[in-house]
Write a protein that holds these residues in place. Structure first.
Motif, PDB file in Angstrom:
ATOM      1  N   ASN A   1      -2.095 -72.581 -25.229  1.00  0.00           N
ATOM      2  CA  ASN A   1      -1.478 -71.281 -25.512  1.00  0.00           C
ATOM      3  C   ASN A   1       0.037 -71.384 -25.564  1.00  0.00           C
ATOM      4  OD1 ASN A   1      -3.856 -69.873 -25.754  1.00  0.00           O
ATOM      5  ND2 ASN A   1      -3.960 -69.379 -23.573  1.00  0.00           N
TER       6      ASN A   1
ATOM      7  N   ARG B   1      -7.741 -62.670 -19.231  1.00  0.00           N
ATOM      8  CA  ARG B   1      -6.997 -61.584 -19.883  1.00  0.00           C
ATOM      9  C   ARG B   1      -5.904 -61.024 -18.981  1.00  0.00           C
ATOM     10  NH1 ARG B   1     -11.269 -57.823 -23.276  1.00  0.00           N
ATOM     11  NH2 ARG B   1     -11.782 -59.382 -24.891  1.00  0.00           N
TER      12      ARG B   1
ATOM     13  N   SER C   1     -12.229 -61.502 -27.717  1.00  0.00           N
ATOM     14  CA  SER C   1     -10.887 -62.037 -27.532  1.00  0.00           C
ATOM     15  C   SER C   1     -10.797 -62.824 -26.218  1.00  0.00           C
ATOM     16  CB  SER C   1      -9.910 -60.853 -27.517  1.00  0.00           C
ATOM     17  OG  SER C   1      -8.653 -61.258 -27.037  1.00  0.00           O
ATOM     18  N   ARG C   2     -10.257 -64.041 -26.262  1.00  0.00           N
ATOM     19  CA  ARG C   2     -10.057 -64.921 -25.094  1.00  0.00           C
ATOM     20  C   ARG C   2     -11.341 -65.548 -24.556  1.00  0.00           C
ATOM     21  NH1 ARG C   2      -4.983 -66.687 -25.078  1.00  0.00           N
ATOM     22  NH2 ARG C   2      -4.142 -65.211 -26.576  1.00  0.00           N
TER      23      ARG C   2
ATOM     24  N   ARG D   1      -2.642 -62.567 -19.372  1.00  0.00           N
ATOM     25  CA  ARG D   1      -1.928 -62.147 -20.578  1.00  0.00           C
ATOM     26  C   ARG D   1      -1.395 -60.722 -20.462  1.00  0.00           C
ATOM     27  NH1 ARG D   1      -1.030 -65.203 -25.523  1.00  0.00           N
ATOM     28  NH2 ARG D   1      -0.672 -67.026 -24.220  1.00  0.00           N
TER      29      ARG D   1
END
Lengths: 272, 272
Positions: free
Chosen positions: A129, B213, B154-155, B216
């Protein structure tokens, strides 16, 4: 002369494949058909493999070479009955290692073990990432967190190299494309100046660069030989002047470039 | 008990490192300090290595384990004088292979050979570029060129998996994030429907997804456990209904996920 090689494992097959590829590369005059067969982890799959091996033996008129890292004894016994030439990687080395380490391996007690485990998982994903988020000069305010910052002209191989170092070694590598403006001023971009010790340059032969750019933007100024030649020459001049170490990526694989950078910068792998 | 292991090569060290890691992983009760030393290609560097090996032997009170793939005989002779336990990978296997293949290897004539060469270079860089350009549903009009299309929330690990398959195997893998809308309609997105046979799903445990997540976007709806739990449950329902094979990535490394996908989809490596 044509020979078939199988890389067989009850896991991913990466060890068998890496070692096998490396050994076969030493026989330049023989052409090999290489087949990786991971997750051969049941007697039934092993018997299916024996059929494939024997079929290849018949086709080639010569025994296939088998590189295997199978742990389960029953499965290895089945494979051993095939008409292949077995290079049994674990058996060969684990006995002397057990003796030296005065310890039984999981192998000798018949237990499988996956290579790279969860402790590494997050660190590695974070490194990937990091490479993606800090690709192509997209962001410059995380350079204090970078292990390395690659600089070079557009399409000199910076992104694949950063991604490889992240994936393979957990290294956080950003990259920054030098622009015509940087070259004309013959100065490092301001964003890079505080991180001089993290910088490493990638250059590339102008012909190769033009070919690569042509794939992306055919017949553009960007992909013209004269533009590529100018950018490469000026970038090398800038790197020399600023005493930033660099490597010409033209004749090296991504693995080779990555390994050379880590040696040169004295950066140790983060995944061990 | 503490032991040091060195992976030494006159090339990148990848073969020595991969095989060495794999063998040492079989000794779970011993803690190893692992050091990779690539490009040991002069007598001087070899003598430097001997000093490092002997220093480690003294520190540990036990001989370090040396995994080496050095081709040059002079260099190997120098390393052999160190106080290390040598696992000489090439010597061990090349003699039986030479016999089986009735051919001399480059090794036995003292010539080095780099592993993955230029034929592969462009194909691999193209695959990495394909993964980057077709990441996260960014473009969908090149799916006819894809070998595989990963789908998932997502992820869930789609991007690193696509990049790994590109880098390691030259596979062109796109990825497409399923949205809440797709889940609510319980239908495949229109862009994916023509490519059903290329699709593979990645799912993940909700706790793990929430943790990733959270890194992030801390304390957001996006990273809340209930949202993650909803998305994972609905995605799995959709994948089952559409009969798209999938794997839960939670307990596997990127290598393992990639190898499993290729087996399941019957896709062969493009780099050989």
């Amino acid at each position: 002369m044509k020979r078939t090689a199988f890389f067989i494992s009850d896991g991913t097959g990466i060890t068998a494949e890496t070692l096998g590829q490396s050994l076969l590369a030493q026989f330049e005059n023989i052409s090999f058909t290489k087949l990786t067969r991971p997750y051969i982890d049941t007697a039934e799959k092993a018997r299916g493999m024996v059929q494939q091996i024997n079929a290849a033996a018949e086709r080639d008129g010569a025994r296939p070479i088998i590189f295997d890292t199978v742990v389960n004894q029953e499965i290895r016994d089945i494979l051993a009955k095939s008409n292949g030439f077995m290079i049994d990687i674990f058996s060969t080395f684990l006995a002397p290692l057990e003796h030296e380490l005065i310890s039984h391996s999981s192998y000798s007690v018949g237990k499988s073990h996956s290579i790279s485990h969860n402790a590494h998982y997050m660190e590695r994903i974070e490194a990937v990432n990091f490479a993606l988020d800090n690709d192509d000069g997209a962001r410059t305010h995380y350079y204090d967190k970078a292990d390395l910052i690659l600089v070079g002209v557009s399409r000199s191989g910076k992104t694949p190299t950063c991604l490889y170092m992240a994936m393979q070694y957990g290294i956080r590598a950003a990259n920054y494309p030098l622009t015509e403006e940087d070259m004309e001023r013959l100065q490092l971009p301001t964003a890079l100046k505080p991180y001089r010790e993290k910088l490493f340059g990638l250059t590339i032969d102008s012909e190769r660069l033009a070919a690569i750019r042509h794939e992306r933007k055919p017949n553009s100024r960007y992909s013209s030989f004269s533009q590529c030649e100018f950018e490469v020459r000026e970038t090398e001049k800038l790197l020399r002047r600023e005493k930033i170490p660099f490597i010409n990526s033209t004749h090296f694989s991504v693995e080779e470039i990555s390994a050379k950078i880590l040696v040169e910068k004295g950066v140790e792998r983060r995944l061990k």
